[in-house]
Scaffold this active site. Sequence first.
Site, PDB file in Angstrom:
ATOM      1  N   GLY A  13      -5.852   0.091 -34.799  1.00 60.08           N
ATOM      2  CA  GLY A  13      -7.313   0.175 -34.988  1.00 60.08           C
ATOM      3  C   GLY A  13      -7.843   1.502 -34.499  1.00 60.08           C
ATOM      4  O   GLY A  13      -8.857   1.556 -33.812  1.00 60.08           O
ATOM      5  N   ARG A  16     -11.635   4.490 -35.815  1.00 61.37           N
ATOM      6  CA  ARG A  16     -12.997   4.799 -35.327  1.00 61.37           C
ATOM      7  C   ARG A  16     -13.170   4.180 -33.939  1.00 61.37           C
ATOM      8  O   ARG A  16     -12.271   3.511 -33.427  1.00 61.37           O
ATOM      9  CB  ARG A  16     -14.052   4.264 -36.296  1.00 61.37           C
ATOM     10  CG  ARG A  16     -13.957   2.780 -36.535  1.00 61.37           C
ATOM     11  CD  ARG A  16     -15.054   2.283 -37.475  1.00 61.37           C
ATOM     12  NE  ARG A  16     -14.993   0.833 -37.557  1.00 61.37           N
ATOM     13  CZ  ARG A  16     -14.308   0.165 -38.471  1.00 61.37           C
ATOM     14  NH1 ARG A  16     -13.616   0.811 -39.381  1.00 61.37           N
ATOM     15  NH2 ARG A  16     -14.295  -1.154 -38.455  1.00 61.37           N
ATOM     16  N   VAL A  60      -3.063  -5.934 -38.717  1.00 60.75           N
ATOM     17  CA  VAL A  60      -2.375  -6.581 -37.588  1.00 60.75           C
ATOM     18  C   VAL A  60      -2.216  -8.091 -37.758  1.00 60.75           C
ATOM     19  O   VAL A  60      -1.521  -8.730 -36.978  1.00 60.75           O
ATOM     20  CB  VAL A  60      -3.076  -6.284 -36.233  1.00 60.75           C
ATOM     21  CG1 VAL A  60      -3.007  -4.806 -35.892  1.00 60.75           C
ATOM     22  CG2 VAL A  60      -4.508  -6.806 -36.202  1.00 60.75           C
ATOM     23  N   ASN A  86      -5.568  -2.432 -29.935  1.00 59.64           N
ATOM     24  CA  ASN A  86      -7.032  -2.275 -29.924  1.00 59.64           C
ATOM     25  C   ASN A  86      -7.720  -2.932 -31.123  1.00 59.64           C
ATOM     26  O   ASN A  86      -8.889  -3.315 -31.039  1.00 59.64           O
ATOM     27  CB  ASN A  86      -7.351  -0.770 -29.884  1.00 59.64           C
ATOM     28  CG  ASN A  86      -8.790  -0.468 -30.227  1.00 59.64           C
ATOM     29  OD1 ASN A  86      -9.679  -0.618 -29.393  1.00 59.64           O
ATOM     30  ND2 ASN A  86      -9.038  -0.067 -31.463  1.00 59.64           N
ATOM     31  N   SER A 138     -12.765  -8.379 -23.421  1.00 61.29           N
ATOM     32  CA  SER A 138     -14.215  -8.094 -23.463  1.00 61.29           C
ATOM     33  C   SER A 138     -14.880  -8.852 -22.324  1.00 61.29           C
ATOM     34  O   SER A 138     -14.406  -9.930 -21.932  1.00 61.29           O
ATOM     35  CB  SER A 138     -14.790  -8.572 -24.799  1.00 61.29           C
ATOM     36  OG  SER A 138     -16.197  -8.628 -24.725  1.00 61.29           O
ATOM     37  N   TYR A 151     -15.904 -15.263 -30.957  1.00 60.85           N
ATOM     38  CA  TYR A 151     -15.433 -13.977 -30.415  1.00 60.85           C
ATOM     39  C   TYR A 151     -15.023 -14.144 -28.942  1.00 60.85           C
ATOM     40  O   TYR A 151     -13.979 -13.647 -28.517  1.00 60.85           O
ATOM     41  CB  TYR A 151     -16.538 -12.935 -30.558  1.00 60.85           C
ATOM     42  CG  TYR A 151     -16.176 -11.548 -30.081  1.00 60.85           C
ATOM     43  CD1 TYR A 151     -15.254 -10.769 -30.772  1.00 60.85           C
ATOM     44  CD2 TYR A 151     -16.771 -11.001 -28.943  1.00 60.85           C
ATOM     45  CE1 TYR A 151     -14.932  -9.483 -30.339  1.00 60.85           C
ATOM     46  CE2 TYR A 151     -16.458  -9.729 -28.505  1.00 60.85           C
ATOM     47  CZ  TYR A 151     -15.536  -8.965 -29.208  1.00 60.85           C
ATOM     48  OH  TYR A 151     -15.210  -7.700 -28.768  1.00 60.85           O
ATOM     49  N   ALA A 152     -15.849 -14.871 -28.171  1.00 62.65           N
ATOM     50  CA  ALA A 152     -15.548 -15.076 -26.742  1.00 62.65           C
ATOM     51  C   ALA A 152     -14.216 -15.800 -26.572  1.00 62.65           C
ATOM     52  O   ALA A 152     -13.402 -15.428 -25.718  1.00 62.65           O
ATOM     53  CB  ALA A 152     -16.673 -15.868 -26.081  1.00 62.65           C
ATOM     54  N   LYS A 155     -11.399 -13.377 -27.194  1.00 58.41           N
ATOM     55  CA  LYS A 155     -11.186 -12.355 -26.164  1.00 58.41           C
ATOM     56  C   LYS A 155     -10.700 -12.968 -24.842  1.00 58.41           C
ATOM     57  O   LYS A 155      -9.988 -12.302 -24.076  1.00 58.41           O
ATOM     58  CB  LYS A 155     -12.458 -11.529 -25.973  1.00 58.41           C
ATOM     59  CG  LYS A 155     -12.758 -10.632 -27.188  1.00 58.41           C
ATOM     60  CD  LYS A 155     -11.629  -9.634 -27.431  1.00 58.41           C
ATOM     61  CE  LYS A 155     -11.835  -8.760 -28.640  1.00 58.41           C
ATOM     62  NZ  LYS A 155     -10.789  -7.747 -28.828  1.00 58.41           N
TER      63      LYS A 155
HETATM   64  N1  NAP Z   1     -17.717  -2.017 -28.920  1.00 64.17           N
HETATM   65  C1  NAP Z   1     -17.813  -2.883 -27.937  1.00 64.17           C
HETATM   66  O1  NAP Z   1     -18.892  -3.050 -27.345  1.00 64.17           O
HETATM   67  C2  NAP Z   1     -16.621  -3.676 -27.487  1.00 64.17           C
HETATM   68  C3  NAP Z   1     -16.746  -4.447 -26.331  1.00 64.17           C
HETATM   69  C4  NAP Z   1     -15.662  -5.209 -25.902  1.00 64.17           C
HETATM   70  C5  NAP Z   1     -14.472  -5.172 -26.607  1.00 64.17           C
HETATM   71  N2  NAP Z   1     -14.362  -4.418 -27.729  1.00 64.17           N
HETATM   72  C6  NAP Z   1     -13.077  -4.451 -28.441  1.00 64.17           C
HETATM   73  O2  NAP Z   1     -12.572  -3.147 -28.571  1.00 64.17           O
HETATM   74  C7  NAP Z   1     -11.818  -3.035 -29.774  1.00 64.17           C
HETATM   75  C8  NAP Z   1     -12.332  -1.861 -30.590  1.00 64.17           C
HETATM   76  O3  NAP Z   1     -13.715  -2.083 -30.830  1.00 64.17           O
HETATM   77  P1  NAP Z   1     -14.661  -0.981 -31.491  1.00 64.17           P
HETATM   78  O4  NAP Z   1     -16.002  -1.215 -30.946  1.00 64.17           O
HETATM   79  O5  NAP Z   1     -14.041   0.361 -31.430  1.00 64.17           O
HETATM   80  O6  NAP Z   1     -14.658  -1.527 -33.013  1.00 64.17           O
HETATM   81  P2  NAP Z   1     -14.796  -0.791 -34.414  1.00 64.17           P
HETATM   82  O7  NAP Z   1     -15.518   0.497 -34.278  1.00 64.17           O
HETATM   83  O8  NAP Z   1     -15.300  -1.814 -35.368  1.00 64.17           O
HETATM   84  O9  NAP Z   1     -13.250  -0.456 -34.759  1.00 64.17           O
HETATM   85  C9  NAP Z   1     -12.359  -1.509 -34.968  1.00 64.17           C
HETATM   86  C10 NAP Z   1     -11.011  -0.950 -35.355  1.00 64.17           C
HETATM   87  O10 NAP Z   1     -10.133  -2.056 -35.606  1.00 64.17           O
HETATM   88  C11 NAP Z   1      -9.520  -1.895 -36.883  1.00 64.17           C
HETATM   89  N3  NAP Z   1      -9.232  -3.191 -37.470  1.00 64.17           N
HETATM   90  C12 NAP Z   1     -10.081  -4.229 -37.690  1.00 64.17           C
HETATM   91  N4  NAP Z   1      -9.413  -5.262 -38.240  1.00 64.17           N
HETATM   92  C13 NAP Z   1      -8.125  -4.880 -38.360  1.00 64.17           C
HETATM   93  C14 NAP Z   1      -6.947  -5.507 -38.842  1.00 64.17           C
HETATM   94  N5  NAP Z   1      -6.942  -6.754 -39.341  1.00 64.17           N
HETATM   95  N6  NAP Z   1      -5.779  -4.816 -38.800  1.00 64.17           N
HETATM   96  C15 NAP Z   1      -5.754  -3.563 -38.325  1.00 64.17           C
HETATM   97  N7  NAP Z   1      -6.822  -2.900 -37.848  1.00 64.17           N
HETATM   98  C16 NAP Z   1      -7.990  -3.558 -37.881  1.00 64.17           C
HETATM   99  C17 NAP Z   1     -10.495  -1.043 -37.683  1.00 64.17           C
HETATM  100  O11 NAP Z   1      -9.783  -0.298 -38.639  1.00 64.17           O
HETATM  101  P3  NAP Z   1     -10.040  -0.319 -40.224  1.00 64.17           P
HETATM  102  O12 NAP Z   1     -11.364  -1.005 -40.490  1.00 64.17           O
HETATM  103  O13 NAP Z   1     -10.015   1.123 -40.600  1.00 64.17           O
HETATM  104  O14 NAP Z   1      -8.877  -1.088 -40.750  1.00 64.17           O
HETATM  105  C18 NAP Z   1     -11.046  -0.117 -36.615  1.00 64.17           C
HETATM  106  O15 NAP Z   1     -10.199   0.998 -36.445  1.00 64.17           O
HETATM  107  C19 NAP Z   1     -11.944  -4.389 -30.485  1.00 64.17           C
HETATM  108  O16 NAP Z   1     -10.828  -5.183 -30.167  1.00 64.17           O
HETATM  109  C20 NAP Z   1     -13.202  -4.965 -29.871  1.00 64.17           C
HETATM  110  O17 NAP Z   1     -13.232  -6.376 -29.917  1.00 64.17           O
HETATM  111  C21 NAP Z   1     -15.411  -3.662 -28.186  1.00 64.17           C
END
Ligand code: NAP
Length: 243
Positions: A13, A16, A60, A86, A138, A151-152, A155
């Site tokens: 992931g 971005r 994944v 990630n 998270s 989601y909770a 995580k």
């Molecule tokens: N942002 C927050 O506030 C926050 C808080 C707590 C935890 N998190 C966790 O941190 C991680 C990253 O979050 P983020 O905010 O950076 O999210 P994001 O900007 O939406 O990026 C998510 C990434 O995951 C990839 N992805 C999604 N589904 C996938 C799949 N089935 N197979 C492979 N890749 C996949 C996407 O790639 P493509 O779409 O290009 O495939 C993208 O690169 C996640 O696990 C999220 O739950 C985020």
Amino acid sequence: MPDLDGKVALVTGGTRGIGLATARALAEAGATVVLTGRDEAKAKEAAQAAGAAGGLALDVTDAKAVAALVRGVAKEHGKLDIVVANAGIMEDALLGMIREELVDTTLSTNVAGTIHTVQAAARAMMRKKTGAIVVLASIVGEYGSAGQTVYAASKAAVANIARSAAKELGRSGIRVNAVAPGVIETELTAGLSEDARASNIGSTPLGRLGTPEDVANAIKFLVSDDAAFITGQVLGIDGGLVL
Ligand SMILES: NC(=O)c1ccc[n+]([C@@H]2O[C@H](COP(=O)([O-])OP(=O)(O)OC[C@H]3O[C@@H](n4cnc5c(N)ncnc54)[C@H](OP(=O)(O)O)[C@@H]3O)[C@@H](O)[C@H]2O)c1
């Protein structure tokens, strides 16, 4: 700054948000980094932006594809030292609005996807009896959140993947930790209303939302030798939001 010279790292992931910032941080610290995303062109573009060695297509939720990709990266680079599981998705739904499809997609991406990645990483690291894995939990998984039951749950499972895998893999020299970010400004949280943003900032002692780099820097520490005696932990990166 943790020195990752000579290390080989994989970030799922990485197209971005937190994954992209993590790939960049690990590459800047000297690691050879491969990142993944579901679309190959986007993954290659992100790899170039992050200074990573490669960008590969991976969903994944596909266990066989995860196993093959991880094996391939370890073979091409001679080893695999660091894996950051990630990739994840988040969709809010109040209890009465939860669709079966949302449960299936969220659990297969966030939970099964993380298990597939940790399993493949452990297999690749086992031969050299060393390695560091970080998974993305998270604060929502630790404390719950209205409208985020699915989601909770996913995580909370991720945090326990880290704890269980850490117990199982410690004797093989492999450390597994989780980070539990608060509200980080990425595409995932772009839909937050102005009220919700203001309320989160108001409840955060450090007075702001997090950046992808805040999380990436903590991951960089956890995968480095500076964290050599740290495993099975869930590290909050939330500006004190849960205090
Ligand atoms: N942002 C927050 O506030 C926050 C808080 C707590 C935890 N998190 C966790 O941190 C991680 C990253 O979050 P983020 O905010 O950076 O999210 P994001 O900007 O939406 O990026 C998510 C990434 O995951 C990839 N992805 C999604 N589904 C996938 C799949 N089935 N197979 C492979 N890749 C996949 C996407 O790639 P493509 O779409 O290009 O495939 C993208 O690169 C996640 O696990 C999220 O739950 C985020």
